[in-house]
Design a protein around this motif. Structure first.
Motif, PDB file in Angstrom:
ATOM      1  N   ASP A 252     -10.541  -0.223   4.444  1.00 58.03           N
ATOM      2  CA  ASP A 252     -10.207  -1.542   5.006  1.00 58.03           C
ATOM      3  C   ASP A 252     -10.302  -2.662   3.976  1.00 58.03           C
ATOM      4  N   ALA A 253     -10.285  -2.314   2.685  1.00 59.30           N
ATOM      5  CA  ALA A 253     -10.582  -3.318   1.660  1.00 59.30           C
ATOM      6  C   ALA A 253      -9.508  -4.390   1.540  1.00 59.30           C
ATOM      7  N   PHE A 254      -8.238  -4.008   1.531  1.00 58.72           N
ATOM      8  CA  PHE A 254      -7.170  -4.962   1.232  1.00 58.72           C
ATOM      9  C   PHE A 254      -6.364  -5.306   2.476  1.00 58.72           C
ATOM     10  N   ILE A 255      -5.856  -6.527   2.460  1.00 58.92           N
ATOM     11  CA  ILE A 255      -4.985  -7.007   3.521  1.00 58.92           C
ATOM     12  C   ILE A 255      -3.809  -7.726   2.865  1.00 58.92           C
ATOM     13  N   ARG A 256      -2.614  -7.563   3.440  1.00 56.12           N
ATOM     14  CA  ARG A 256      -1.435  -8.234   2.894  1.00 56.12           C
ATOM     15  C   ARG A 256      -1.404  -9.689   3.354  1.00 56.12           C
ATOM     16  N   VAL A 257      -1.245 -10.594   2.415  1.00 58.01           N
ATOM     17  CA  VAL A 257      -1.121 -12.022   2.707  1.00 58.01           C
ATOM     18  C   VAL A 257       0.161 -12.497   2.034  1.00 58.01           C
ATOM     19  N   GLY A 258       1.224 -12.596   2.816  1.00 55.92           N
ATOM     20  CA  GLY A 258       2.517 -12.935   2.236  1.00 55.92           C
ATOM     21  C   GLY A 258       2.988 -11.823   1.311  1.00 55.92           C
ATOM     22  N   ALA A 259       3.234 -12.176   0.063  1.00 59.26           N
ATOM     23  CA  ALA A 259       3.746 -11.195  -0.907  1.00 59.26           C
ATOM     24  C   ALA A 259       2.642 -10.518  -1.708  1.00 59.26           C
TER      25      ALA A 259
END
Length: 432
Positions: A252-259
């Protein structure tokens, strides 16, 4: 005293007063807290006392609800005292807030030098005389609590009816350097076993560490997450379900924020909870001091010895294609820079690391003549306590019986329900 109920048990809050320095009984005093637990069906019975000493150092006794874990087995036969060791839990807690009024770093370090196993055992003897009227009691020591129990056998065996040790037989004469030279290979084995179980975590861990190398991150509570701090999440791998916990954390470390992708708030919050020493600062301050007893300073042993194992260097791993190795139960100088709960105590920690007048904690001659019934669970590849050191000590304590198992990790006394404790009770009673 205040008594109250939880499912199947009656609890009573108990308070005791002990001197900070037992050689100066009229000097500064500390308050200790212990939670008495007895089976509701036996609350009026005359039962022998069992005092529980938690692992650490720096952790208060575990807060159970009802008959959780080993407690269900214990209350069949005992009236249990879950004792918060001095400086922990509700026993005159020591942290950045309460240490500051004591004076500067020198005064703080001198104060904390009285928070090792020797003082804890003398506290226990004071409490025992008050609770039992002088009768011996039983001790269950988990991890560092087992170190305390071994000191108890060395210095006050007359106070002991029987002793149960789980994952906590210490080296009797090893310096901290010896402890960590044995630890790093075990840690590496645990990390490699984790990656064999979850091969997708190899890339995930490298990606997170690479991100942190370029973008040091401040967590919600003010903790500075660096690649080295991220590596210390490997402490989870010493518990029975720790590998699974680490896996779920990494996925669960990364999340997409826009590009772009960034570390998610959920990940940051979870890592803060795992890494912060706000609730147990004495663990960081005294962790190496529990091994000091031969006139040499510990001198940031885990940090120095880590240099002998370059495969743990995060930058080196990221420069090549090697998996990132997590670390484990090790304390480093940078902990006192990354953690806001520890930053005000950096100078105190330096003084404790430089201290060279630690007194011996174990009496080999007295242990060789031991007459107290003792049983110890030794976990065959315990990440926190070296099994070979533990077995050497087991052979040095007369009459000690061992339960050596690979079924459980360091937290076996909890993870097993009552099975590990039941086995030790049977060993002490000669039933197996």
């Amino acid at each position: 005293m205040t008594s109250y109920r939880q499912p199947g048990v009656v609890l009573t809050d108990r308070y005791f007063t002990v001197p900070l320095d037992h050689t100066d009984p009229g000097g500064e005093q500390l308050e200790l807290y212990g939670r008495e637990v007895v089976a509701a069906s036996r609350a009026a019975d005359e039962l022998p006392w069992l005092v529980y000493l938690e692992g650490g150092p720096g952790h208060g006794a575990r807060r159970f609800t009802g008959k959780q874990a080993w407690l269900a087995r214990a209350v069949e036969d005992y009236r249990v005292l879950l004792l918060d060791q001095r400086g922990t839990g509700r026993s005159t807690p020591r942290n950045r807030q309460t240490l500051a009024p004591l004076g500067g770093p020198e005064a703080q370090a001198a104060h904390l030098a009285r928070f090792r196993a020797d003082s804890i055992v003398r506290d226990c003897e004071t409490v025992r005389r008050e609770l039992t009227g002088g009768a011996p009691w039983s001790v269950l020591g988990q991890s560092f609590g087992g170190f305390c129990a071994t000191h108890y056998l060395s210095t006050a065996p007359e106070g002991l009816r029987e002793v149960f040790i789980t994952g906590g037989l210490p080296s009797l004469d090893g310096h901290a350097d010896d402890v960590y030279r044995a630890a790093y290979p075990r840690i590496q084995r645990k990390v490699e076993a984790h990656y064999a179980r979850y091969p997708q975590d190899v890339a995930r861990a490298r990606r997170i560490a690479a991100h942190l190398a370029e973008h040091p991150t401040t967590l919600p509570g003010g903790y500075t997450l660096t690649p080295e701090a991220f590596q210390s999440l490997g402490i989870l791998l010493g518990g029975g379900d720790g590998s699974h916990q680490l896996h779920y954390l990494l996925e669960d470390a990364f999340i997409r924020v826009g590009a772009r992708h960034e570390l998610s708030d959920a990940f940051r919050e979870a890592v803060q909870a795992q890494l912060s020493f706000a609730g147990h600062p004495l663990y960081a301050l005294l962790h190496e001091a529990i091994y000091g007893q031969d006139g040499r300073p510990t001198a940031w042993s885990a940090e120095r010895v880590r240099g002998e194992f370059p495969q743990f260097d995060a930058a080196r791993a990221l420069d090549g294609d090697a998996p990132l190795l997590f670390t484990g139960e090790t304390i480093h100088p940078w902990h006192f820079e990354t953690d806001p709960a520890l930053r005000p105590l950096r100078e105190c920690a330096e003084l404790l690391a430089a201290r060279a007048d630690w007194t011996p904690l174990y009496d080999a001659g007295r242990l060789a003549a031991n007459e107290v019934p003792v049983a110890a669970a030794v976990y065959h590849d315990d990440m926190y306590v070296d099994a070979a050191h533990s077995l050497d000590t087991a052979r040095a304590i007369r009459g000690l019986r061992t339960y050596v198992t690979d079924e459980y990790e360091h937290d076996g006394v909890r993870a097993s329900g009552g099975r590990v404790l039941d086995r030790l009770i049977s060993l002490v009673r000669g039933e197996v």
